[in-house]
Write an enzyme that holds these catalytic residues in place. Structure first.
Site, PDB file in Angstrom:
ATOM      1  N   TYR A 130       0.810  -1.223   0.000  1.00  0.00           N
ATOM      2  CA  TYR A 130       0.000   0.000   0.000  1.00  0.00           C
ATOM      3  C   TYR A 130       0.845   1.277   0.000  1.00  0.00           C
ATOM      4  O   TYR A 130       0.765   2.093   0.915  1.00  0.00           O
ATOM      5  CB  TYR A 130      -0.927   0.039   1.212  1.00  0.00           C
ATOM      6  CG  TYR A 130      -2.008  -1.009   1.267  1.00  0.00           C
ATOM      7  CD1 TYR A 130      -2.288  -1.832   0.179  1.00  0.00           C
ATOM      8  CD2 TYR A 130      -2.754  -1.185   2.425  1.00  0.00           C
ATOM      9  CE1 TYR A 130      -3.278  -2.802   0.251  1.00  0.00           C
ATOM     10  CE2 TYR A 130      -3.748  -2.151   2.504  1.00  0.00           C
ATOM     11  CZ  TYR A 130      -4.002  -2.958   1.415  1.00  0.00           C
ATOM     12  OH  TYR A 130      -4.979  -3.911   1.504  1.00  0.00           O
TER      13      TYR A 130
ATOM     14  N   SER B 272      -5.133 -13.914   3.757  1.00  0.00           N
ATOM     15  CA  SER B 272      -6.084 -13.090   3.007  1.00  0.00           C
ATOM     16  C   SER B 272      -6.388 -13.752   1.673  1.00  0.00           C
ATOM     17  O   SER B 272      -5.473 -14.212   0.985  1.00  0.00           O
ATOM     18  CB  SER B 272      -5.512 -11.692   2.781  1.00  0.00           C
ATOM     19  OG  SER B 272      -6.415 -10.888   2.052  1.00  0.00           O
ATOM     20  N   GLU B 273      -7.662 -13.817   1.316  1.00  0.00           N
ATOM     21  CA  GLU B 273      -8.109 -14.328   0.011  1.00  0.00           C
ATOM     22  C   GLU B 273      -7.555 -15.722  -0.289  1.00  0.00           C
ATOM     23  O   GLU B 273      -7.115 -16.007  -1.404  1.00  0.00           O
ATOM     24  CB  GLU B 273      -7.726 -13.348  -1.108  1.00  0.00           C
ATOM     25  CG  GLU B 273      -8.501 -12.039  -1.081  1.00  0.00           C
ATOM     26  CD  GLU B 273      -9.946 -12.164  -1.561  1.00  0.00           C
ATOM     27  OE1 GLU B 273     -10.352 -13.267  -1.963  1.00  0.00           O
ATOM     28  OE2 GLU B 273     -10.665 -11.142  -1.516  1.00  0.00           O
TER      29      GLU B 273
ATOM     30  N   LYS C 263     -14.846  13.306   7.711  1.00  0.00           N
ATOM     31  CA  LYS C 263     -16.315  13.220   7.803  1.00  0.00           C
ATOM     32  C   LYS C 263     -16.804  11.805   7.490  1.00  0.00           C
ATOM     33  O   LYS C 263     -17.767  11.320   8.110  1.00  0.00           O
ATOM     34  CB  LYS C 263     -16.991  14.253   6.905  1.00  0.00           C
ATOM     35  CG  LYS C 263     -16.832  14.043   5.413  1.00  0.00           C
ATOM     36  CD  LYS C 263     -17.656  15.085   4.641  1.00  0.00           C
ATOM     37  CE  LYS C 263     -17.512  14.904   3.137  1.00  0.00           C
ATOM     38  NZ  LYS C 263     -18.363  15.849   2.393  1.00  0.00           N
ATOM     39  N   TYR C 264     -16.145  11.120   6.563  1.00  0.00           N
ATOM     40  CA  TYR C 264     -16.554   9.748   6.247  1.00  0.00           C
ATOM     41  C   TYR C 264     -16.073   8.774   7.319  1.00  0.00           C
ATOM     42  O   TYR C 264     -16.751   7.787   7.609  1.00  0.00           O
ATOM     43  CB  TYR C 264     -16.047   9.338   4.863  1.00  0.00           C
ATOM     44  CG  TYR C 264     -16.656  10.147   3.742  1.00  0.00           C
ATOM     45  CD1 TYR C 264     -18.031  10.392   3.705  1.00  0.00           C
ATOM     46  CD2 TYR C 264     -15.873  10.682   2.728  1.00  0.00           C
ATOM     47  CE1 TYR C 264     -18.604  11.147   2.690  1.00  0.00           C
ATOM     48  CE2 TYR C 264     -16.434  11.436   1.702  1.00  0.00           C
ATOM     49  CZ  TYR C 264     -17.801  11.664   1.693  1.00  0.00           C
ATOM     50  OH  TYR C 264     -18.370  12.420   0.687  1.00  0.00           O
TER      51      TYR C 264
ATOM     52  N   GLU D 148     -15.929   9.494  10.491  1.00  0.00           N
ATOM     53  CA  GLU D 148     -16.904   9.650  11.581  1.00  0.00           C
ATOM     54  C   GLU D 148     -18.217   8.950  11.242  1.00  0.00           C
ATOM     55  O   GLU D 148     -18.854   8.345  12.114  1.00  0.00           O
ATOM     56  CB  GLU D 148     -17.117  11.136  11.873  1.00  0.00           C
ATOM     57  CG  GLU D 148     -15.889  11.779  12.512  1.00  0.00           C
ATOM     58  CD  GLU D 148     -15.971  13.290  12.633  1.00  0.00           C
ATOM     59  OE1 GLU D 148     -16.855  13.893  11.964  1.00  0.00           O
ATOM     60  OE2 GLU D 148     -15.153  13.871  13.373  1.00  0.00           O
TER      61      GLU D 148
ATOM     62  N   ASN E  83     -18.488   6.290   9.293  1.00  0.00           N
ATOM     63  CA  ASN E  83     -18.236   4.850   9.416  1.00  0.00           C
ATOM     64  C   ASN E  83     -18.278   4.396  10.869  1.00  0.00           C
ATOM     65  O   ASN E  83     -18.917   3.392  11.204  1.00  0.00           O
ATOM     66  CB  ASN E  83     -16.874   4.498   8.802  1.00  0.00           C
ATOM     67  CG  ASN E  83     -16.843   4.678   7.297  1.00  0.00           C
ATOM     68  OD1 ASN E  83     -17.887   4.733   6.644  1.00  0.00           O
ATOM     69  ND2 ASN E  83     -15.650   4.774   6.738  1.00  0.00           N
TER      70      ASN E  83
END
Length: 336
Positions: free
Chosen positions: A62, A154-155, A286-287, A289, A291
């Site tokens: 990442y 994972s996966e 804002k997203y 918060e 979530n």
């Protein structure tokens, strides 16, 4: 304010975690388009910590995610507040799970994060060349050395999970799961059934359908030009009317709770059982918060059933990832 917690191994972690793929810089931008400055990204991490969202997920792949978290930890001194997960194994040449590479990637992640122990260390994808027993054996050595606390996959396939768990307990399975993606429930795949049998926590990535279940996107044109979601077959222009219909029905369910479609989605996943944890990511406070606010939404049995019916009947065609060949795969057998 602490969030409700769930178990990974013997540790209690926030039931809503923070996925850091979206906030990471990869080259000039990020996976989902433009990325802010370090200071702005630190503010998002500050907000996650303040909200009690303290299970953070990163990966070697990442971009600068591990370095960013490492800088934040050094800046704040709050290492003990964060349950830190990261993943290894994906390279430009393919997936590697050979022991030397496992150790090399762990050492790199420890250095980037600026820590002496990673709480949860996942194999990001199954290596189609290395028997999983060998990979997990090398990961288990890291536990013995005190560099890693818990192991995850994972996966992977159900068979690979079972084989890995026989070598060393697997604490968590990170997998895509949302009303758009119910693959793990398929009896032929049997991944949810196997995880439950073995006591493995399900960590749901992309629980908001990579943001599409929030209603924020009305067509693929809303994605930034370099947003990788443009490559996902399931998110084609032809599918958007169906996607928006799902969102509209989630919105209707949310009205009784003063909740957004995204909050209903997260609450629904958490209602699937105590073994489910969600790790939505975002670049905006804002997203974040919004979530975190899903933790206070308690859907009725009828509402949980209504979302399931919606998920099972929506039938949005197309692969959920442009690289589906690396998903849910098995590992070569260990030579006799």
């Amino acid at each position: 304010m602490p969030l409700p917690t769930r178990k990974i191994g013997q540790s209690l972690v926030s039931e809503i975690g923070f996925g850091s793929m979206g906030i990471a810089r990869l080259g000039p931008s990020g996976f989902y388009g433009v990325v802010e400055s370090d200071d702005e990204r630190f503010k998002v991490l500050d907000a996650a910590h303040a909200a009690g969202c303290t299970f953070w997920d990163s990966a070697h792949l990442y971009g600068d995610s591990e370095e960013l978290i490492g800088k934040w930890l050094k800046r704040t001194g709050k290492r003990n507040d964060i349950f830190l997960a990261t993943k290894f194994g994906i390279t430009p040449q393919g997936v590697r799970g050979d022991p030397d590479f496992v150790k090399e990637q762990c050492a790199t992640s420890l250095e980037r994060l600026g820590v002496d122990c990673i709480d949860l260390f996942y194999q990001h994808r199954v290596d189609p060349k290395t028997p999983i027993e060998i990979t997990v054996g090398a990961m288990a050595e890291l536990v013995k050395e005190g560099k890693v606390k818990y192991l995850g996959l994972s996966e992977c396939s159900a068979k690979a999970l079972r084989r890995a768990h026989a070598v060393h307990p697997i604490a968590a399975l990170q997998i895509e799961y949302s009303p758009f993606v119910l693959d793990i429930e398929d009896p032929k795949i049997a991944l949810l059934e196997t995880a439950r049998e073995l006591g493995v926590t399900i960590v749901a990535y992309s629980p908001l359908g990579r943001g599409l279940l929030t209603g924020q996107y009305k067509s693929p044109d809303d994605f930034e030009p370099n947003d990788f979601r443009r490559t996902i077959p399931k998110f084609s222009a032809d599918n958007f009317p169906k996607i928006l219909d799902v969102v509209a029905q989630l919105k209707k369910i949310g009205e009784k709770h003063n909740a957004t479609p995204g909050q209903v989605t997260l609450a629904w996943i958490l209602a699937q059982g105590p073994e489910f944890i969600v790790i939505p990511g975002t670049k905006k406070i804002k997203y974040l918060e919004e979530n975190v606010g899903a933790a206070s939404i308690k859907l009725t049995e009828e509402e949980v059933a209504a979302v399931r019916k919606l998920a099972e009947e929506s039938e949005i065609p197309g692969d959920r990832n442009a690289r589906m060949g690396a998903m849910l795969i098995d590992s070569p057998e260990l030579p006799q």
